[in-house]
Design a protein around this motif. Structure first.
Motif, short mmCIF file in Angstrom:
data_model
loop_
_atom_site.label_atom_id
_atom_site.label_comp_id
_atom_site.label_asym_id
_atom_site.label_seq_id
_atom_site.Cartn_x
_atom_site.Cartn_y
_atom_site.Cartn_z
N TYR A 34 0.83 -1.20 0.00
CA TYR A 34 0.00 0.00 0.00
C TYR A 34 0.87 1.26 0.00
O TYR A 34 1.85 1.36 0.75
CB TYR A 34 -0.91 0.04 1.23
CG TYR A 34 -1.97 -1.03 1.29
CD1 TYR A 34 -2.74 -1.18 2.45
CD2 TYR A 34 -2.20 -1.91 0.24
CE1 TYR A 34 -3.72 -2.16 2.54
CE2 TYR A 34 -3.18 -2.89 0.33
CZ TYR A 34 -3.93 -3.01 1.48
OH TYR A 34 -4.89 -3.97 1.56
N TYR A 35 0.43 2.21 -0.84
CA TYR A 35 1.07 3.52 -0.89
C TYR A 35 -0.04 4.55 -0.70
O TYR A 35 -0.93 4.67 -1.54
CB TYR A 35 1.78 3.71 -2.23
CG TYR A 35 2.87 2.70 -2.45
CD1 TYR A 35 2.58 1.43 -2.94
CD2 TYR A 35 4.19 2.99 -2.11
CE1 TYR A 35 3.57 0.48 -3.10
CE2 TYR A 35 5.19 2.05 -2.28
CZ TYR A 35 4.87 0.79 -2.76
OH TYR A 35 5.84 -0.14 -2.91
N TRP A 36 0.03 5.29 0.40
CA TRP A 36 -1.03 6.23 0.75
C TRP A 36 -0.66 7.58 0.16
O TRP A 36 0.33 8.19 0.55
CB TRP A 36 -1.20 6.28 2.26
CG TRP A 36 -1.56 4.93 2.81
CD1 TRP A 36 -0.73 4.05 3.43
CD2 TRP A 36 -2.84 4.29 2.73
NE1 TRP A 36 -1.42 2.90 3.75
CE2 TRP A 36 -2.72 3.02 3.33
CE3 TRP A 36 -4.08 4.66 2.20
CZ2 TRP A 36 -3.79 2.13 3.43
CZ3 TRP A 36 -5.14 3.77 2.30
CH2 TRP A 36 -4.99 2.52 2.90
N THR A 37 -1.50 8.03 -0.77
CA THR A 37 -1.16 9.08 -1.70
C THR A 37 -2.11 10.27 -1.59
O THR A 37 -3.30 10.10 -1.29
CB THR A 37 -1.23 8.51 -3.14
OG1 THR A 37 -0.35 7.37 -3.23
CG2 THR A 37 -0.83 9.54 -4.18
N TYR A 52 3.40 10.48 -1.53
CA TYR A 52 2.85 9.34 -0.82
C TYR A 52 3.74 8.95 0.35
O TYR A 52 4.90 9.35 0.44
CB TYR A 52 2.62 8.15 -1.75
CG TYR A 52 3.87 7.48 -2.29
CD1 TYR A 52 4.24 7.63 -3.62
CD2 TYR A 52 4.66 6.66 -1.48
CE1 TYR A 52 5.36 7.00 -4.12
CE2 TYR A 52 5.78 6.02 -1.97
CZ TYR A 52 6.12 6.19 -3.30
OH TYR A 52 7.23 5.56 -3.80
N ALA A 54 4.84 5.29 2.17
CA ALA A 54 4.83 3.84 2.00
C ALA A 54 4.71 3.15 3.35
O ALA A 54 4.73 3.79 4.40
CB ALA A 54 6.12 3.41 1.29
N ASP A 55 4.60 1.82 3.32
CA ASP A 55 4.41 1.09 4.57
C ASP A 55 5.63 1.18 5.47
O ASP A 55 5.50 1.06 6.69
CB ASP A 55 4.10 -0.38 4.27
CG ASP A 55 3.56 -1.11 5.48
OD1 ASP A 55 4.19 -2.09 5.92
OD2 ASP A 55 2.51 -0.68 6.00
N THR A 59 8.72 8.48 2.53
CA THR A 59 7.84 9.39 1.82
C THR A 59 8.50 9.88 0.53
O THR A 59 9.73 9.99 0.46
CB THR A 59 7.46 10.60 2.68
OG1 THR A 59 8.67 11.20 3.19
CG2 THR A 59 6.58 10.20 3.84
N ARG A 100 -3.04 3.41 -3.20
CA ARG A 100 -2.48 2.71 -4.35
C ARG A 100 -2.00 1.33 -3.87
O ARG A 100 -1.24 1.23 -2.92
CB ARG A 100 -1.34 3.48 -4.99
CG ARG A 100 -0.53 2.65 -5.98
CD ARG A 100 0.13 3.50 -7.02
NE ARG A 100 -0.85 4.00 -7.99
CZ ARG A 100 -0.54 4.60 -9.14
NH1 ARG A 100 0.74 4.76 -9.46
NH2 ARG A 100 -1.48 5.02 -9.95
#
Length: 121
Positions: A34-37, A52, A54-55, A59, A100
């Protein structure tokens, strides 16, 4: 099915710091794929990728916003946040949070509905 919900102030004054939160439900926030964007769309313009987290908590940011943007994550609350400092009217946009999922074989994006942020005095 994961759901993402943005929350923010709506109106921010120039030179202030914008803070946005994305609350994730229906799934975990921790996963190596998962990539939080964050992505935004100014009025009448195209989508602009902001960055984003990442886990691993690493960043990555758009070069044009790197000096002002900061993305962080609170796994206890299933939330991730965007801070954008020294805002100007050019930062007025609809801001979207996006999950993502990239496992190397496939790519999927899950979007929040977006929140309009207006920068004005």
């Amino acid at each position: 099915q994961v759901q993402l919900q943005e929350s923010g102030p709506g109106l921010v004054k120039p030179s202030q710091t914008l803070s946005l939160t994305c609350t994730v439900s229906g799934g975990p926030i921790r996963n190596i794929y998962y990539y939080w964007t964050w992505i935004r769309q100014p009025p009448g313009k195209g989508l602009q990728w902001i960055g984003y987290i990442a886990d691993s908590d690493s960043t990555y940011y758009s070069p044009s916003l790197r000096s002002r943007a900061s993305i962080s994550r609170d796994t206890s609350k299933n939330q991730f946040t965007l801070q954008l400092s020294s805002v100007t009217p050019e930062d007025t946009a609809v801001y979207y949070c996006v999950q993502r999922v990239d496992d190397g074989d496939s790519l999927m994006d899950y979007w929040g509905k977006g929140t309009l942020i207006t920068v004005s005095s």
